[in-house]
Scaffold this active site. Structure first.
Site, PDB file in Angstrom:
ATOM      1  N   LEU A  96     -33.774  49.358  10.052  1.00  0.00           N
ATOM      2  CA  LEU A  96     -34.404  49.611  11.366  1.00  0.00           C
ATOM      3  C   LEU A  96     -35.668  50.000  11.647  1.00  0.00           C
ATOM      4  O   LEU A  96     -35.676  51.197  11.126  1.00  0.00           O
ATOM      5  CB  LEU A  96     -33.081  50.072  11.969  1.00  0.00           C
ATOM      6  CG  LEU A  96     -33.556  50.520  13.577  1.00  0.00           C
ATOM      7  CD1 LEU A  96     -33.320  49.237  14.386  1.00  0.00           C
ATOM      8  CD2 LEU A  96     -32.277  51.540  14.312  1.00  0.00           C
ATOM      9  N   VAL A  97     -36.389  49.379  12.090  1.00  0.00           N
ATOM     10  CA  VAL A  97     -37.747  50.050  12.472  1.00  0.00           C
ATOM     11  C   VAL A  97     -37.888  50.190  14.232  1.00  0.00           C
ATOM     12  O   VAL A  97     -38.945  50.946  14.314  1.00  0.00           O
ATOM     13  CB  VAL A  97     -38.952  49.334  11.737  1.00  0.00           C
ATOM     14  CG1 VAL A  97     -38.883  48.998  10.299  1.00  0.00           C
ATOM     15  CG2 VAL A  97     -38.895  47.803  12.527  1.00  0.00           C
ATOM     16  N   SER A  98     -37.125  49.453  14.912  1.00  0.00           N
ATOM     17  CA  SER A  98     -37.331  49.751  16.241  1.00  0.00           C
ATOM     18  C   SER A  98     -35.942  49.429  17.064  1.00  0.00           C
ATOM     19  O   SER A  98     -35.397  48.567  16.710  1.00  0.00           O
ATOM     20  CB  SER A  98     -38.473  48.787  17.140  1.00  0.00           C
ATOM     21  OG  SER A  98     -38.900  49.192  18.245  1.00  0.00           O
ATOM     22  N   SER A  99     -35.878  50.065  18.116  1.00  0.00           N
ATOM     23  CA  SER A  99     -34.651  49.740  19.019  1.00  0.00           C
ATOM     24  C   SER A  99     -34.710  50.131  20.338  1.00  0.00           C
ATOM     25  O   SER A  99     -35.905  50.896  20.698  1.00  0.00           O
ATOM     26  CB  SER A  99     -33.463  50.625  18.195  1.00  0.00           C
ATOM     27  OG  SER A  99     -33.791  52.242  18.415  1.00  0.00           O
TER      28      SER A  99
END
Length: 329
Positions: A96-99
């Protein structure tokens, strides 16, 4: 069923789901201190900011997409967009790099930011653009809002989502640790990525009396800026877990040995908060002794001081016996 009718059904479903989300956040008390945020969450369509997202399934992630040819899949997408849950929006090599953050946590953070009419706000971590849209809606002036992210593909997507929702705040591609000097001074800075310390550039870009709200050590610290070299404040009561700030010189924490620390402490997230906050200053064993001696203190008993290039966390009192320097990049 024609595409237009289907589109209308999805819009109706989105409106119903958004109203249900607003009622849920309302019941949680997240914006009790500043109910003006209720109207922002009711007005800003979150689904426009997450045209696709990923949900965890056995062995990885499943993509949900608003343009799926399957009507049921589109319905699952729109309902999921209004769940009070974080949504994974970007993966790289399965990581995960962005949420998009949990809406009730966003509501609580925006309320704690204590935004006032006319405030110039800097957001560190553009994400999907949803938070910037909420700020722009609340302030009634897109030009008061600046949001920055390191990744050009993230800022480009945020800009598109914001435009689709009718907002045009300033979206900057750059290292959030440097702030956005060309848009300064700011009255409020909110970070939506985890930090290991407060970048000095932020203080220099603030007006006196400005407020900074940032995730640090699985907590949220709210600082009042006195001048370019000094800020101080306490942690909020709530836990907060965010993707780390990516940029120049952000240190990777090393795992500490928890030998001799009882399991109930290891598994207690308040102890892990202290462990994170005192990393490099206290051993886990020293942190455990302090934690027990002080009655397992909640987050709101801790604070942070930034002064003359130094930063330290403390328990109860900045001048008191319990203080730990933060490791600066």
């Amino acid at each position: 069923m024609g595409a237009h009718a289907l589109h209308k059904d999805l819009e109706e479903l989105a409106a119903e789901a958004r109203a249900a989300l607003v009622a849920q956040i309302d019941a949680s008390g997240a914006w009790a201190d500043d109910p003006v945020w209720r109207e922002a969450f009711a007005a800003v369509p979150r689904h426009l900011f997450v045209p696709y997202y990923y949900v965890g399934v056995m062995g990885g992630y499943e993509r949900r997409w608003g343009e799926s040819p399957d009507a049921r899949a589109r319905e699952r997408w729109v309902r999921g967009a209004y769940a009070d849950a974080p949504l994974a929006t970007r993966l790289r090599d399965g990581e995960l790099v962005s949420s998009s953050s949990q809406p009730s946590l966003m509501a609580m953070m925006l309320t704690a930011l204590e935004v006032e009419d006319g405030d110039r706000v800097l957001e560190i971590g553009a994400g999907t653009g949803y938070n910037a849209a909420l700020l722009a809606h609340r302030l009634g002036d897109d030009d008061l809002v600046t949001t920055v992210d390191l990744e050009p593909d993230i800022t480009e997507a945020a800009r598109q989502h914001l435009a689709a929702a009718g907002h045009h705040p300033v979206v900057v591609t750059g290292d959030g640790a440097r702030g956005v000097p060309e848009r300064a001074p700011f009255d409020r800075i909110i970070a939506t990525c985890a930090l290991t310390s407060i970048p000095p550039a932020w203080l220099a870009q603030c007006n006196p009396g400005a407020r900074i709200l940032a995730p640090l050590a699985t907590g949220l610290v709210a600082l009042t800026v006195r001048d370019p070299g000094y800020a101080e404040g306490r942690f909020l009561h709530t836990p907060a877990y965010f993707v780390p700030l990516r940029g120049e010189g952000r240190p990777e924490p090393e795992p500490a040995s928890l030998g001799g620390v009882p399991r109930r402490a290891r598994e207690d997230e308040l102890f892990r908060f202290l462990l994170d906050l005192s990393r490099g200053s206290l051993t886990p064993q020293e942190a455990y002794q302090l934690w027990e001696r002080e009655g397992r203190p909640p987050r709101r008993r801790y604070g942070l001081t930034v002064s003359g290039g130094d930063e330290w966390a403390w328990l109860d009192d900045p001048e008191g016996p319990y203080a730990w320097p933060l490791r600066l990049p």
